[in-house]
Every structure is written in C-alpha cells, then in structure tokens.
Design a protein around this motif. Sequence first.
Motif, PDB file in Angstrom:
ATOM      1  N   LEU A  61      29.477  53.296  34.102  1.00 23.41           N
ATOM      2  CA  LEU A  61      30.625  52.581  33.545  1.00 23.41           C
ATOM      3  C   LEU A  61      31.528  52.064  34.660  1.00 23.41           C
ATOM      4  N   THR A  62      31.820  52.913  35.626  1.00 20.00           N
ATOM      5  CA  THR A  62      32.674  52.502  36.749  1.00 20.00           C
ATOM      6  C   THR A  62      32.034  51.361  37.529  1.00 20.00           C
ATOM      7  N   ALA A  63      30.735  51.455  37.775  1.00 19.26           N
ATOM      8  CA  ALA A  63      30.040  50.405  38.530  1.00 19.26           C
ATOM      9  C   ALA A  63      30.092  49.074  37.794  1.00 19.26           C
ATOM     10  N   VAL A  64      29.875  49.098  36.480  1.00 13.02           N
ATOM     11  CA  VAL A  64      29.890  47.848  35.703  1.00 13.02           C
ATOM     12  C   VAL A  64      31.308  47.293  35.616  1.00 13.02           C
ATOM     13  N   ARG A  65      32.292  48.140  35.440  1.00 16.17           N
ATOM     14  CA  ARG A  65      33.681  47.668  35.387  1.00 16.17           C
ATOM     15  C   ARG A  65      34.104  47.077  36.738  1.00 16.17           C
ATOM     16  N   ASP A  66      33.688  47.701  37.831  1.00  7.24           N
ATOM     17  CA  ASP A  66      33.980  47.156  39.158  1.00  7.24           C
ATOM     18  C   ASP A  66      33.323  45.786  39.342  1.00  7.24           C
ATOM     19  N   LEU A  67      32.092  45.671  38.872  1.00  8.16           N
ATOM     20  CA  LEU A  67      31.392  44.389  38.954  1.00  8.16           C
ATOM     21  C   LEU A  67      32.092  43.342  38.097  1.00  8.16           C
ATOM     22  N   ARG A  68      32.494  43.720  36.891  1.00  7.52           N
ATOM     23  CA  ARG A  68      33.195  42.781  36.009  1.00  7.52           C
ATOM     24  C   ARG A  68      34.487  42.286  36.654  1.00  7.52           C
ATOM     25  N   ARG A  72      35.207  38.371  37.278  1.00  9.18           N
ATOM     26  CA  ARG A  72      36.387  37.683  36.739  1.00  9.18           C
ATOM     27  C   ARG A  72      37.251  37.102  37.859  1.00  9.18           C
ATOM     28  N   THR A  73      37.318  37.769  38.995  1.00 13.04           N
ATOM     29  CA  THR A  73      38.027  37.206  40.155  1.00 13.04           C
ATOM     30  C   THR A  73      37.356  35.915  40.610  1.00 13.04           C
ATOM     31  N   LEU A  74      36.027  35.924  40.663  1.00 13.00           N
ATOM     32  CA  LEU A  74      35.312  34.729  41.104  1.00 13.00           C
ATOM     33  C   LEU A  74      35.362  33.627  40.045  1.00 13.00           C
ATOM     34  N   PHE A  75      35.448  33.994  38.782  1.00 12.61           N
ATOM     35  CA  PHE A  75      35.675  32.991  37.733  1.00 12.61           C
ATOM     36  C   PHE A  75      37.046  32.348  37.939  1.00 12.61           C
ATOM     37  N   GLU A  83      44.861  27.489  36.179  1.00  8.24           N
ATOM     38  CA  GLU A  83      45.248  28.902  36.182  1.00  8.24           C
ATOM     39  C   GLU A  83      44.090  29.769  35.700  1.00  8.24           C
ATOM     40  N   PRO A  84      44.021  31.016  36.184  1.00 12.08           N
ATOM     41  CA  PRO A  84      42.996  31.933  35.678  1.00 12.08           C
ATOM     42  C   PRO A  84      43.353  32.407  34.275  1.00 12.08           C
ATOM     43  N   SER A  85      42.465  33.177  33.686  1.00 10.13           N
ATOM     44  CA  SER A  85      42.766  33.806  32.402  1.00 10.13           C
ATOM     45  C   SER A  85      44.033  34.648  32.555  1.00 10.13           C
ATOM     46  N   PRO A  86      44.916  34.634  31.553  1.00 10.26           N
ATOM     47  CA  PRO A  86      46.127  35.453  31.639  1.00 10.26           C
ATOM     48  C   PRO A  86      45.823  36.946  31.823  1.00 10.26           C
ATOM     49  N   ALA A  87      44.664  37.398  31.381  1.00  9.24           N
ATOM     50  CA  ALA A  87      44.310  38.811  31.551  1.00  9.24           C
ATOM     51  C   ALA A  87      44.086  39.169  33.016  1.00  9.24           C
ATOM     52  N   ASP A  88      43.800  38.175  33.838  1.00 11.74           N
ATOM     53  CA  ASP A  88      43.472  38.422  35.236  1.00 11.74           C
ATOM     54  C   ASP A  88      44.598  38.103  36.203  1.00 11.74           C
ATOM     55  N   ALA A  89      45.584  37.369  35.751  1.00 10.03           N
ATOM     56  CA  ALA A  89      46.574  36.791  36.659  1.00 10.03           C
ATOM     57  C   ALA A  89      47.223  37.809  37.590  1.00 10.03           C
ATOM     58  N   LEU A  93      41.196  40.619  42.431  1.00  8.91           N
ATOM     59  CA  LEU A  93      40.829  41.124  43.754  1.00  8.91           C
ATOM     60  C   LEU A  93      40.959  39.977  44.746  1.00  8.91           C
ATOM     61  N   SER A  94      40.910  40.271  46.027  1.00  9.86           N
ATOM     62  CA  SER A  94      40.783  39.178  46.985  1.00  9.86           C
ATOM     63  C   SER A  94      39.380  38.598  46.809  1.00  9.86           C
ATOM     64  N   VAL A  95      39.228  37.332  47.121  1.00 14.18           N
ATOM     65  CA  VAL A  95      37.916  36.696  46.966  1.00 14.18           C
ATOM     66  C   VAL A  95      36.885  37.385  47.847  1.00 14.18           C
ATOM     67  N   SER A  96      37.279  37.750  49.056  1.00  8.90           N
ATOM     68  CA  SER A  96      36.312  38.396  49.953  1.00  8.90           C
ATOM     69  C   SER A  96      35.870  39.751  49.395  1.00  8.90           C
TER      70      SER A  96
END
Length: 201
Positions: A61-68, A72-75, A83-89, A93-96
């Motif tokens: 679960l942690t691995a999949v949530r970290d990947l998500r 979402r950062t790259l989206f 603007e990004p999704s309000p859920a992410d604003a 994460l940093s892009v790198s």
Amino acid sequence: MQESLTRDARLTLDLTLTIRHDGHGGVADDLTDPPGLAAWVRAHPDAVPDAAAFLADDATLTAVRDLRAAVRTLFARAVRPAEPSPADATRLLSVSEAVARLNAAAARTPTVPVLHWPEDAEPAVRRKAADDAHELTATLAHAAIAFLAGPDRQRLRACHAPRCVRYFLKEHPRQEWCKPSCGNRARVARHHDRHRKTQQA
C-alpha cells in the motif's frame, strides 16, 4: 473514458483517479488501507497476473501510494502552464523526486523464468516477478512512464470544475471538464457568480 485509450493510459489514469471528490466538498482516497488496494487491483486485472487473488499488505500500500504521489506530481507538470488538480496543489513532490520515485518503482522487476508443462501441451516458459508487491508497483510505474513519454500526455488536463480533483484526457478541442456533470457544475457556478456581481453593482 474513451475506448481508444491504451492499456498504459487507462491504468495510469485509473491510479490517479483513486483520489477523487467525495461528494461532500472534500477529497476521498480509495487507497487508505490494504483491502482498498486489493479491491482496486481486482478491478484492474491487467495490473498483475492473477489479480483476483491479489492480497495487499501495508508495505505494498505504501509503495503504491508513493508511486501515485509521483505520478500526480508529474501529471501536474504535464498540464503546465495550467493549474494542477486542486487535490495536489499543496502537496506536490519536487519533479526530480517524482521522477526518481517513478524510476525506482519501475526498476523493481526482478523476474524469474517459470516452466509450465501441462499434460496435453508443449512446455512453455513464462516470466514471473519474484514478488507480487514489486510486480504491482513496477507494472504501474511502467504504465506511467509509457503514458508520460507517449503522445496522449499532450491531451492531459486537470478538471477545474467546482470540487473536482480529477485529471482527464481531452477528447475534443472544446472539452474543458472531465465529464458532463462537471461542466454543468462549472456553468451553474459561473451563473451564480455573474448574478452575485450584478446584484452588488
């Protein structure tokens, strides 16, 4: 979602859509516990072989949530300058870091050859991941990489209808929202806003 989407695009979008509007003005997360992840995997049989029998644990679960979070950062980066999704604003994460997290998940693919030799057929070798958790995160990461590096990324948008937090692929030039109900909410909100400004004038 349109039928012509690739498997990678569908899987990647569906992963991001596990964060959604809860219907009451907030944000819901479908991946809050291992049973939620197991249910999501069962609904996505392409995610891992024998998805119907998939059992999730806290580490998976942690691995999949970290990947998500990375996806979402790259989206959010892909839809810039919008603007990004309000859920992410406020929690991007940093892009790198997102790229590093995605690449690390994609690298979790240690596969082993498995011999299958039924009584009535020739022997065959299939590749199988040594670990279901790594196979799931690697499969999702591979799908995300293929999507982000492919042409469909150009159609990616964040829906900015009131209360919506979804990303979607734009299907026609005038499409502004992920689904018709979001368009209706946006039009109603604009109407109320215009009406309020007229009354204040």
